[in-house]
Motif scaffolding. Structure first.
Motif, mmCIF file in Angstrom:
data_model
loop_
_atom_site.group_PDB
_atom_site.id
_atom_site.type_symbol
_atom_site.label_atom_id
_atom_site.label_comp_id
_atom_site.label_asym_id
_atom_site.label_seq_id
_atom_site.Cartn_x
_atom_site.Cartn_y
_atom_site.Cartn_z
ATOM 1 N N ALA A 101 -6.108 -4.289 55.110
ATOM 2 C CA ALA A 101 -5.714 -5.485 55.867
ATOM 3 C C ALA A 101 -4.278 -5.494 56.430
ATOM 4 O O ALA A 101 -3.402 -6.325 56.370
ATOM 5 C CB ALA A 101 -5.406 -6.613 54.655
ATOM 6 N N VAL B 56 1.095 7.201 51.840
ATOM 7 C CA VAL B 56 -0.085 6.391 52.013
ATOM 8 C C VAL B 56 0.540 5.060 52.921
ATOM 9 O O VAL B 56 0.037 4.692 53.904
ATOM 10 C CB VAL B 56 -0.855 5.638 50.701
ATOM 11 C CG1 VAL B 56 -1.566 4.507 51.172
ATOM 12 C CG2 VAL B 56 -1.506 6.829 50.321
ATOM 13 N N PRO C 85 -9.969 6.795 64.189
ATOM 14 C CA PRO C 85 -10.710 7.689 64.093
ATOM 15 C C PRO C 85 -11.622 7.682 62.889
ATOM 16 O O PRO C 85 -11.207 7.333 61.894
ATOM 17 C CB PRO C 85 -10.157 9.042 64.052
ATOM 18 C CG PRO C 85 -8.687 8.818 63.566
ATOM 19 C CD PRO C 85 -8.560 7.147 64.183
ATOM 20 N N TRP D 2 1.501 6.229 56.581
ATOM 21 C CA TRP D 2 0.546 6.936 56.576
ATOM 22 C C TRP D 2 0.551 7.979 57.965
ATOM 23 O O TRP D 2 0.082 9.181 58.203
ATOM 24 C CB TRP D 2 -1.049 6.364 56.321
ATOM 25 C CG TRP D 2 -1.142 5.154 57.308
ATOM 26 C CD1 TRP D 2 -0.766 3.976 57.203
ATOM 27 C CD2 TRP D 2 -1.686 5.210 58.575
ATOM 28 N NE1 TRP D 2 -1.114 3.193 58.332
ATOM 29 C CE2 TRP D 2 -1.805 3.982 59.125
ATOM 30 C CE3 TRP D 2 -2.470 6.597 59.388
ATOM 31 C CZ2 TRP D 2 -2.595 3.655 60.570
ATOM 32 C CZ3 TRP D 2 -2.906 6.036 60.703
ATOM 33 C CH2 TRP D 2 -2.882 4.865 60.955
ATOM 34 N N ARG E 169 -4.674 -3.821 62.398
ATOM 35 C CA ARG E 169 -5.758 -3.839 63.188
ATOM 36 C C ARG E 169 -6.837 -4.479 62.476
ATOM 37 O O ARG E 169 -7.824 -5.067 62.840
ATOM 38 C CB ARG E 169 -6.231 -2.152 63.451
ATOM 39 C CG ARG E 169 -7.528 -2.092 64.058
ATOM 40 C CD ARG E 169 -7.278 -2.272 65.554
ATOM 41 N NE ARG E 169 -7.188 -3.800 66.041
ATOM 42 C CZ ARG E 169 -8.714 -4.393 66.337
ATOM 43 N NH1 ARG E 169 -9.804 -3.743 66.136
ATOM 44 N NH2 ARG E 169 -8.838 -5.540 66.588
ATOM 45 N N GLY E 170 -6.683 -4.221 60.972
ATOM 46 C CA GLY E 170 -7.776 -5.016 60.065
ATOM 47 C C GLY E 170 -7.829 -6.419 60.389
ATOM 48 O O GLY E 170 -8.565 -7.158 60.242
ATOM 49 N N ALA F 25 -9.419 -6.193 50.507
ATOM 50 C CA ALA F 25 -8.892 -5.083 49.652
ATOM 51 C C ALA F 25 -7.796 -4.474 50.570
ATOM 52 O O ALA F 25 -7.785 -4.219 51.610
ATOM 53 C CB ALA F 25 -9.900 -4.023 49.237
ATOM 54 N N ASP F 26 -6.641 -4.120 49.887
ATOM 55 C CA ASP F 26 -5.478 -3.344 50.519
ATOM 56 C C ASP F 26 -4.792 -2.587 49.460
ATOM 57 O O ASP F 26 -4.694 -2.970 48.263
ATOM 58 C CB ASP F 26 -4.665 -4.302 51.501
ATOM 59 C CG ASP F 26 -3.696 -3.391 52.328
ATOM 60 O OD1 ASP F 26 -4.118 -3.304 53.571
ATOM 61 O OD2 ASP F 26 -2.989 -2.726 51.984
ATOM 62 N N LEU G 167 -5.880 1.334 45.337
ATOM 63 C CA LEU G 167 -6.522 2.169 46.299
ATOM 64 C C LEU G 167 -8.160 2.106 46.050
ATOM 65 O O LEU G 167 -9.154 2.665 46.816
ATOM 66 C CB LEU G 167 -6.105 3.740 45.935
ATOM 67 C CG LEU G 167 -4.627 3.988 46.296
ATOM 68 C CD1 LEU G 167 -4.379 5.430 45.788
ATOM 69 C CD2 LEU G 167 -4.669 3.870 47.824
ATOM 70 N N PRO H 271 -7.268 6.504 58.689
ATOM 71 C CA PRO H 271 -8.515 7.125 58.806
ATOM 72 C C PRO H 271 -8.729 8.141 57.895
ATOM 73 O O PRO H 271 -9.784 8.499 57.482
ATOM 74 C CB PRO H 271 -8.140 7.704 60.149
ATOM 75 C CG PRO H 271 -6.820 7.539 60.598
ATOM 76 C CD PRO H 271 -6.129 6.552 59.758
HETATM 77 N N1 LIG Z 1 -9.011 0.437 68.260
HETATM 78 C C1 LIG Z 1 -7.647 0.558 68.387
HETATM 79 O O1 LIG Z 1 -7.127 0.137 69.488
HETATM 80 C C2 LIG Z 1 -6.754 0.464 67.310
HETATM 81 C C3 LIG Z 1 -5.272 -0.339 67.265
HETATM 82 C C4 LIG Z 1 -4.747 0.219 66.124
HETATM 83 C C5 LIG Z 1 -5.049 0.889 64.977
HETATM 84 N N2 LIG Z 1 -6.547 1.253 64.878
HETATM 85 C C6 LIG Z 1 -6.806 1.951 63.755
HETATM 86 O O2 LIG Z 1 -7.016 1.053 62.607
HETATM 87 C C7 LIG Z 1 -6.801 1.688 61.458
HETATM 88 C C8 LIG Z 1 -5.715 0.964 61.023
HETATM 89 O O3 LIG Z 1 -4.281 0.964 61.714
HETATM 90 P P1 LIG Z 1 -3.392 -0.284 61.507
HETATM 91 O O4 LIG Z 1 -2.518 -0.109 62.680
HETATM 92 O O5 LIG Z 1 -4.030 -1.339 61.125
HETATM 93 O O6 LIG Z 1 -2.358 0.372 60.361
HETATM 94 P P2 LIG Z 1 -1.723 -0.420 59.140
HETATM 95 O O7 LIG Z 1 -0.731 0.327 58.353
HETATM 96 O O8 LIG Z 1 -1.156 -1.718 59.816
HETATM 97 O O9 LIG Z 1 -2.944 -1.112 58.113
HETATM 98 C C9 LIG Z 1 -3.591 -0.109 57.378
HETATM 99 C C10 LIG Z 1 -3.607 -0.756 55.974
HETATM 100 O O10 LIG Z 1 -4.573 -0.073 55.120
HETATM 101 C C11 LIG Z 1 -4.034 -0.097 53.962
HETATM 102 N N3 LIG Z 1 -4.665 0.956 52.986
HETATM 103 C C12 LIG Z 1 -4.050 2.335 52.780
HETATM 104 N N4 LIG Z 1 -4.884 2.873 52.028
HETATM 105 C C13 LIG Z 1 -5.818 1.928 51.783
HETATM 106 C C14 LIG Z 1 -6.701 2.253 50.676
HETATM 107 N N5 LIG Z 1 -7.348 3.346 50.127
HETATM 108 N N6 LIG Z 1 -7.663 1.062 50.305
HETATM 109 C C15 LIG Z 1 -7.321 0.048 51.029
HETATM 110 N N7 LIG Z 1 -6.244 -0.416 52.063
HETATM 111 C C16 LIG Z 1 -5.522 0.664 52.280
HETATM 112 C C17 LIG Z 1 -2.329 -0.158 54.043
HETATM 113 O O11 LIG Z 1 -1.796 -0.632 53.079
HETATM 114 C C18 LIG Z 1 -2.333 -1.002 55.385
HETATM 115 O O12 LIG Z 1 -2.232 -2.182 55.074
HETATM 116 C C19 LIG Z 1 -6.392 3.192 61.928
HETATM 117 O O13 LIG Z 1 -7.608 4.059 61.752
HETATM 118 C C20 LIG Z 1 -5.886 3.157 63.177
HETATM 119 O O14 LIG Z 1 -6.085 4.146 64.004
HETATM 120 C C21 LIG Z 1 -7.227 1.291 65.996
#
Ligand SMILES: NC(=O)c1ccc[n+]([C@@H]2O[C@H](COP(=O)([O-])OP(=O)(O)OC[C@H]3O[C@@H](n4cnc5c(N)ncnc54)[C@H](O)[C@@H]3O)[C@@H](O)[C@H]2O)c1
Length: 441
Positions: free
Chosen positions: A51, A229, A149, A232, A54-55, A76-77, A108, A127
């Protein structure tokens, strides 16, 4: 085109979303779901795993698909504040939120619990976790939107390919967040190339040369694994390095346009200019030559530090003309074609088309190209980390794994800092990629 942050916590208003989704939204609303597995009146229950920025953006977009009856039912986060942040961001859509405390899972292993409460799951963690979450989602029979990815090593790629096949067998719908594939300008450019306007494509250049990336400082109470994590992006086992995390977008465009996968990769990279005091084990630049079947060469560059000219795009040379996305020009300088349409927000189109496929049982599975493009980026990283030429199949067969099994906050971190708090950087002279095991320096 889009900066990295685009499509994260999107400033989409409901009106923007409706406008952006346009025709496809109308189709969803109008079509009776004759063969559909989720008729248009049925609610699609959405689960979110990861969450963060991007989520949360993807959640807003999936809840904004026009005409689609949809509800957030579980989340979940790893960290509780991210769950609360995502729920706050979707507060304005409260009629679409049905996610009480007992369906908010911190830690996790929350992903398994989310899968019990949804029809469609958004996978947006770092990822490194993706292959395991994707496999679990498909086994549980869920439709999937997953961010790119989709893997950071060969083990993950193999898992994703097997899960992609299982998704087909179960008729599940899968969209991968390589949003250029959902961008009209890209789609029309590819169509023009397929029509032969540029002749045969014999070479190209793909770039993500931009500034730096965020850094999350260690908190005193965190274990080393928890810190990694949390922060990351700076760890290869979670992020895959930025050639994989970010530059995958441009490498995917090359694979799409050539309609082939690279056979080999050879390149250089290093860490030259990351911010002092922010220990990181990933490089800040990579330059890779990919060779494709037929001898076609793609030169790839990615850089993450400020200064110089930024460049995020893709260019190709054909036997008849050169291609920029949205424009094809003959070698005499005459413009043969220019995109004059309009690209709706591709981050929204991804969800519009996914809901349409779910409701009308249309085949849609991006997991194959999502995996092969993610793995092409891994192949490039193998080349820059080791200084050696790598074959695609050779790299895939190695089946190396970077993610520890059964990760908990107490699991020893796969990489540890030295006494000064720094992490070792892959040095091509000594770096080895070990089969079926984590990569070691
Ligand atoms: N398509 C796009 O343009 C684009 C843009 C940004 C990010 N992304 C991708 O989106 C993904 C997330 O990036 P983000 O920028 O949102 O990062 P972020 O760090 O803001 O969000 C990731 C979230 O995952 C949580 N997390 C970590 N391990 C976990 C687990 N095992 N179970 C549940 N939650 C967990 C983290 O606490 C964090 O809140 C990455 O793969 C990134 O490459 C894609």
């Amino acid at each position: 085109m889009q900066a990295h942050s685009n499509g994260c916590v999107a400033p989409l208003t409901r009106r923007d979303a409706l406008k952006a989704a346009g025709a496809i939204g109308a189709t969803v609303a109008a079509l009776p779901a004759v063969h559909g597995q989720t008729p248009s009146s049925d609610v699609i229950r959405v689960g979110l795993i990861g969450a963060g920025g991007r989520g949360t953006g993807a959640l807003q977009q999936t809840l904004s698909v026009p005409g689609s009856n949809v509800k957030l039912t579980a989340i979940a986060d790893a960290f509780d504040d991210r769950i609360k942040g995502a729920l706050k961001a979707v507060e304005p859509m409260k009629e679409k939120i049905d996610c009480p405390e007992d369906r908010q899972f911190k830690g996790l292993d929350g992903f398994q619990k989310v899968l019990e409460h949804c029809d469609l799951v958004i996978l947006a963690t770092p990822p490194g976790f993706r292959p395991f979450h994707f496999e679990a989602a498909v086994k549980a029979g869920k439709n999937v939107f997953m961010e790119k990815p989709v893997c950071v090593d060969a083990f993950g790629a193999q898992l994703c390919l097997a899960a992609a096949k299982m998704a087909d067998e179960k008729k599940l719908k899968v969209v991968v967040g390589l949003q250029r594939r959902y961008d009209q300008k890209y789609r029309e450019t590819v169509a023009k190339i397929r029509e032969g306007l540029a002749g045969d494509i014999i070479g190209g250049q793909v770039y993500w040369n931009g500034a730096g990336i965020w850094y999350r400082n260690r908190k005193p109470e965190m274990t080393e694994t928890e810190f990694q994590v949390y922060n990351w992006y700076h760890f290869n086992w979670l992020c895959g390095d930025h050639i994989c995390e970010q530059h995958v977008h441009n490498i995917d465009v090359a694979n799409w346009i050539l309609d082939r996968l690279p056979e080999t990769a050879y390149g250089v990279g290093g860490k030259q200019n990351r911010v002092p005091g922010q220990p990181s084990e990933i490089y800040d630049h990579h330059a890779v030559n990919f060779v494709y079947p037929g001898g076609v060469r793609i030169a790839s560059q990615c850089r993450q530090f400020p200064g110089g000219d930024g460049r995020v795009n893709e260019e190709f040379q054909g036997t008849k003309a050169t291609v920029k996305i949205g424009e094809i020009t003959g070698y005499d300088g005459k413009v043969l074609w220019k995109f004059e349409g309009k690209s709706d927000n591709p981050y929204q189109v991804e969800h519009d088309e996914l809901h349409d496929a779910i409701r009308n049982d249309k085949p849609l599975n991006n997991a194959y190209y999502g995996t092969t493009s993610s793995f092409s980026a891994v192949l490039g990283r193998n080349a820059t980390y080791t200084g050696k030429q790598w074959g695609y199949q050779q790299a895939l067969d190695l089946n190396n794994r970077t993610m520890p099994e059964n990760l908990t906050w107490e699991t020893p971190a796969p990489v540890v800092p030295d006494k000064d708090g720094n992490y070792s950087i892959p040095m091509p002279a000594t770096y080895k990629i070990v089969a079926d095991k984590k990569e070691t320096a």
